[in-house]
Motif scaffolding. Structure first.
Motif, PDB file in Angstrom:
ATOM      1  N   CYS A  36      -4.921   8.125   0.705  1.00  0.00           N
ATOM      2  CA  CYS A  36      -3.670   8.261   1.455  1.00  0.00           C
ATOM      3  C   CYS A  36      -3.100   6.907   1.854  1.00  0.00           C
ATOM      4  CB  CYS A  36      -3.873   9.149   2.675  1.00  0.00           C
ATOM      5  SG  CYS A  36      -5.108   8.542   3.843  1.00  0.00           S
ATOM      6  N   CYS A  37      -3.728   5.807   1.418  1.00  0.00           N
ATOM      7  CA  CYS A  37      -3.266   4.463   1.784  1.00  0.00           C
ATOM      8  C   CYS A  37      -2.839   3.650   0.566  1.00  0.00           C
ATOM      9  CB  CYS A  37      -4.377   3.690   2.491  1.00  0.00           C
ATOM     10  SG  CYS A  37      -5.034   4.502   3.951  1.00  0.00           S
ATOM     11  N   THR A  38      -2.980   4.236  -0.617  1.00  0.00           N
ATOM     12  CA  THR A  38      -2.775   3.448  -1.837  1.00  0.00           C
ATOM     13  C   THR A  38      -1.697   4.056  -2.728  1.00  0.00           C
ATOM     14  OG1 THR A  38      -4.579   4.705  -2.853  1.00  0.00           O
ATOM     15  CG2 THR A  38      -5.152   2.591  -1.879  1.00  0.00           C
ATOM     16  N   PRO A  67       4.402   3.352  -5.646  1.00  0.00           N
ATOM     17  CA  PRO A  67       3.898   2.734  -4.419  1.00  0.00           C
ATOM     18  C   PRO A  67       3.623   3.761  -3.326  1.00  0.00           C
ATOM     19  CG  PRO A  67       6.254   2.377  -4.603  1.00  0.00           C
ATOM     20  CD  PRO A  67       5.832   3.089  -5.862  1.00  0.00           C
ATOM     21  N   HIS A  68       2.637   3.446  -2.516  1.00  0.00           N
ATOM     22  CA  HIS A  68       2.362   4.221  -1.319  1.00  0.00           C
ATOM     23  C   HIS A  68       3.653   4.328  -0.505  1.00  0.00           C
ATOM     24  CE1 HIS A  68       1.113   4.317   2.985  1.00  0.00           C
ATOM     25  NE2 HIS A  68       0.263   5.191   2.526  1.00  0.00           N
ATOM     26  N   THR A  69       3.969   5.517  -0.027  1.00  0.00           N
ATOM     27  CA  THR A  69       5.235   5.708   0.687  1.00  0.00           C
ATOM     28  C   THR A  69       4.988   6.569   1.913  1.00  0.00           C
ATOM     29  OG1 THR A  69       6.418   5.612  -1.423  1.00  0.00           O
ATOM     30  CG2 THR A  69       7.628   6.497   0.448  1.00  0.00           C
ATOM     31  N   ALA A 121       9.545   2.818   5.614  1.00  0.00           N
ATOM     32  CA  ALA A 121       8.248   3.113   4.984  1.00  0.00           C
ATOM     33  C   ALA A 121       7.341   1.909   5.191  1.00  0.00           C
ATOM     34  CB  ALA A 121       8.424   3.382   3.493  1.00  0.00           C
ATOM     35  N   LEU A 122       6.049   2.159   5.314  1.00  0.00           N
ATOM     36  CA  LEU A 122       5.098   1.050   5.443  1.00  0.00           C
ATOM     37  C   LEU A 122       5.223   0.122   4.240  1.00  0.00           C
ATOM     38  CD1 LEU A 122       1.964   2.942   6.773  1.00  0.00           C
ATOM     39  CD2 LEU A 122       3.069   0.995   7.895  1.00  0.00           C
ATOM     40  N   ALA A 123       5.121  -1.180   4.497  1.00  0.00           N
ATOM     41  CA  ALA A 123       5.212  -2.166   3.413  1.00  0.00           C
ATOM     42  C   ALA A 123       4.042  -1.996   2.454  1.00  0.00           C
ATOM     43  CB  ALA A 123       5.202  -3.574   4.007  1.00  0.00           C
ATOM     44  N   ASP A 129      -0.203  -0.582  -2.905  1.00  0.00           N
ATOM     45  CA  ASP A 129      -1.021  -0.066  -1.799  1.00  0.00           C
ATOM     46  C   ASP A 129      -0.401  -0.484  -0.473  1.00  0.00           C
ATOM     47  OD1 ASP A 129      -2.703   0.752  -3.799  1.00  0.00           O
ATOM     48  OD2 ASP A 129      -4.143  -0.899  -3.509  1.00  0.00           O
ATOM     49  N   CYS A 130      -0.725   0.260   0.586  1.00  0.00           N
ATOM     50  CA  CYS A 130      -0.263  -0.140   1.912  1.00  0.00           C
ATOM     51  C   CYS A 130      -0.710  -1.576   2.170  1.00  0.00           C
ATOM     52  CB  CYS A 130      -0.832   0.794   2.974  1.00  0.00           C
ATOM     53  SG  CYS A 130      -0.473   0.231   4.663  1.00  0.00           S
ATOM     54  N   ALA A 131       0.168  -2.361   2.790  1.00  0.00           N
ATOM     55  CA  ALA A 131      -0.119  -3.784   3.029  1.00  0.00           C
ATOM     56  C   ALA A 131      -1.324  -3.980   3.949  1.00  0.00           C
ATOM     57  CB  ALA A 131       1.118  -4.457   3.615  1.00  0.00           C
ATOM     58  N   PHE A 132      -1.747  -2.929   4.641  1.00  0.00           N
ATOM     59  CA  PHE A 132      -2.839  -3.076   5.614  1.00  0.00           C
ATOM     60  C   PHE A 132      -4.136  -2.412   5.144  1.00  0.00           C
ATOM     61  CE2 PHE A 132       1.242  -3.266   7.643  1.00  0.00           C
ATOM     62  CZ  PHE A 132       1.170  -4.552   8.153  1.00  0.00           C
ATOM     63  N   TYR A 133      -4.112  -1.990   3.888  1.00  0.00           N
ATOM     64  CA  TYR A 133      -5.300  -1.334   3.329  1.00  0.00           C
ATOM     65  C   TYR A 133      -6.280  -2.387   2.809  1.00  0.00           C
ATOM     66  CZ  TYR A 133      -8.237   1.593   0.366  1.00  0.00           C
ATOM     67  OH  TYR A 133      -9.312   2.217  -0.207  1.00  0.00           O
ATOM     68  N   GLU A 134      -7.539  -2.215   3.168  1.00  0.00           N
ATOM     69  CA  GLU A 134      -8.591  -3.119   2.702  1.00  0.00           C
ATOM     70  C   GLU A 134      -9.699  -2.281   2.102  1.00  0.00           C
ATOM     71  OE1 GLU A 134      -9.471  -4.931   6.472  1.00  0.00           O
ATOM     72  OE2 GLU A 134      -8.164  -6.633   6.048  1.00  0.00           O
ATOM     73  N   ALA A 141     -10.580   0.811   4.338  1.00  0.00           N
ATOM     74  CA  ALA A 141     -10.462   0.578   5.777  1.00  0.00           C
ATOM     75  C   ALA A 141      -9.030   0.158   6.080  1.00  0.00           C
ATOM     76  CB  ALA A 141     -11.440  -0.500   6.229  1.00  0.00           C
ATOM     77  N   CYS A 142      -8.626   0.409   7.310  1.00  0.00           N
ATOM     78  CA  CYS A 142      -7.278   0.047   7.757  1.00  0.00           C
ATOM     79  C   CYS A 142      -7.385  -1.153   8.695  1.00  0.00           C
ATOM     80  CB  CYS A 142      -6.653   1.231   8.479  1.00  0.00           C
ATOM     81  SG  CYS A 142      -5.073   0.827   9.245  1.00  0.00           S
ATOM     82  N   ALA A 143      -6.658  -2.214   8.382  1.00  0.00           N
ATOM     83  CA  ALA A 143      -6.730  -3.435   9.190  1.00  0.00           C
ATOM     84  C   ALA A 143      -6.100  -3.251  10.563  1.00  0.00           C
ATOM     85  CB  ALA A 143      -6.045  -4.589   8.449  1.00  0.00           C
ATOM     86  N   ILE A 151       1.669   9.071  11.214  1.00  0.00           N
ATOM     87  CA  ILE A 151       1.526   9.726   9.903  1.00  0.00           C
ATOM     88  C   ILE A 151       0.131   9.463   9.346  1.00  0.00           C
ATOM     89  CG2 ILE A 151       2.495   7.810   8.530  1.00  0.00           C
ATOM     90  CD1 ILE A 151       3.646  11.207   7.700  1.00  0.00           C
ATOM     91  N   CYS A 152      -0.405   8.269   9.615  1.00  0.00           N
ATOM     92  CA  CYS A 152      -1.746   7.925   9.124  1.00  0.00           C
ATOM     93  C   CYS A 152      -2.814   8.623   9.962  1.00  0.00           C
ATOM     94  CB  CYS A 152      -1.971   6.423   9.190  1.00  0.00           C
ATOM     95  SG  CYS A 152      -0.675   5.459   8.401  1.00  0.00           S
ATOM     96  N   GLN A 153      -2.573   8.696  11.260  1.00  0.00           N
ATOM     97  CA  GLN A 153      -3.547   9.356  12.146  1.00  0.00           C
ATOM     98  C   GLN A 153      -3.719  10.825  11.803  1.00  0.00           C
ATOM     99  OE1 GLN A 153      -2.832   8.786  16.394  1.00  0.00           O
ATOM    100  NE2 GLN A 153      -1.759   6.890  15.936  1.00  0.00           N
TER     101      GLN A 153
END
Ligand code: SF4
Length: 251
Positions: A36-38, A67-69, A121-123, A129-134, A141-143, A151-153
């Motif tokens: 859900c982050c990529t 892209p993730h949206t 939308a998240l960058a 992938d979401c810019a904060f996805y690791e 993991a989410c940074a 929406i992520c929660q």
């Protein structure tokens, strides 16, 4: 009463205990797969518009991967920027966190997106992938975990009220007004405590989405595009903004 106001009343009246019951009956545990982050291939469930794909294999075909949206509210953009600054020790501006939601935009004469849109939308990074996805050893993991958007929660769940969003396509399961969307963690046991926490966030998200929609409707100004510096205008509940999040002159 206006339809959105009526839906907002219904969202505020949602019984969080019943939502938790529904989540418990469907079942969910995050497997940290990162799904859900990529970004995703076009034949996977999802809703990114055609032409917004990412050329992640150098083939020259941007339709390889979409892209993730995911929708992010304006105050959440600031919260995520603050969390990322604290995490990485560098400055994050609006564009580092959010991009204009591409739905409704079309390519202008120069090939860049142009037009009016009504969400952020998240960058995303170069892979979509979401810019904060690791990811480490296949574990996502989410940074900005503690400040991640609603929406992520709440993914993979949504509430079926008019005016609330249904992320990532059709529901694959449902109970009461709760809908569940494509996710490998569905069907797993969830504790009552976790179900109640998710239910509270789900209700908060439904209320926020409708408040945001009402704010956008009430603040819409058809002349904003004429005053904007850029080709894209984003209307959110705070008014009309340029693509970099600055208010359109006069707003
Ligand atoms: S903000 Fe965090 S939880 Fe949300 S999509 Fe990005 S990485 Fe995933």
């Amino acid at each position: 009463m206006e339809p959105l106001e009526a839906e907002l009343e219904r969202a505020r009246d949602l019984d969080a205990g019943e939502l938790a019951d529904a989540i418990e009956s469907i079942g969910f545990e995050c497997t940290r797969c990162g799904g859900c982050c990529t970004g995703y291939a076009p034949d996977e469930p999802g809703g990114a518009p055609a032409g917004e794909g990412v050329d992640d294999d150098g083939s020259g075909d941007p339709a390889d991967r979409e892209p993730h949206t995911a929708t992010v509210f304006p105050d959440e953009v600031r919260a995520v920027a603050g969390a990322a600054e604290a995490e990485f020790g560098e400055s994050y501006d609006w564009r580092d966190v959010a991009r204009p939601m591409p739905f409704g935009l079309s390519a202008g004469d120069d090939g860049e997106l142009a037009g009016e849109t009504f969400e952020w939308a998240l960058a995303t990074d170069d892979c979509g992938d979401c810019a904060f996805y690791e990811e480490t050893d296949g574990q996502g993991a989410c940074a900005v975990h503690d400040d991640r958007p609603l929406i992520c929660q709440t993914y993979p769940f949504s509430v079926a009220l008019d005016g609330t969003s249904q992320p990532m396509g059709e529901a694959v399961d449902e109970a009461g007004v709760v809908r569940a969307h494509e996710c490998e963690g569905l069907g797993r046991d969830i504790s009552r405590e976790d179900a109640e926490e998710l239910a509270a966030s789900l209700k908060e998200r439904a209320v926020r989405e409708l408040e945001e929609a009402i704010g956008v409707r009430d603040g819409y100004d058809p002349t904003a595009a004429d005053r904007a510096d850029g080709d894209v205008v984003v209307f959110d509940s705070e008014g009309a903004k340029e693509a970099d999040g600055t208010p359109v002159d006069g707003d």
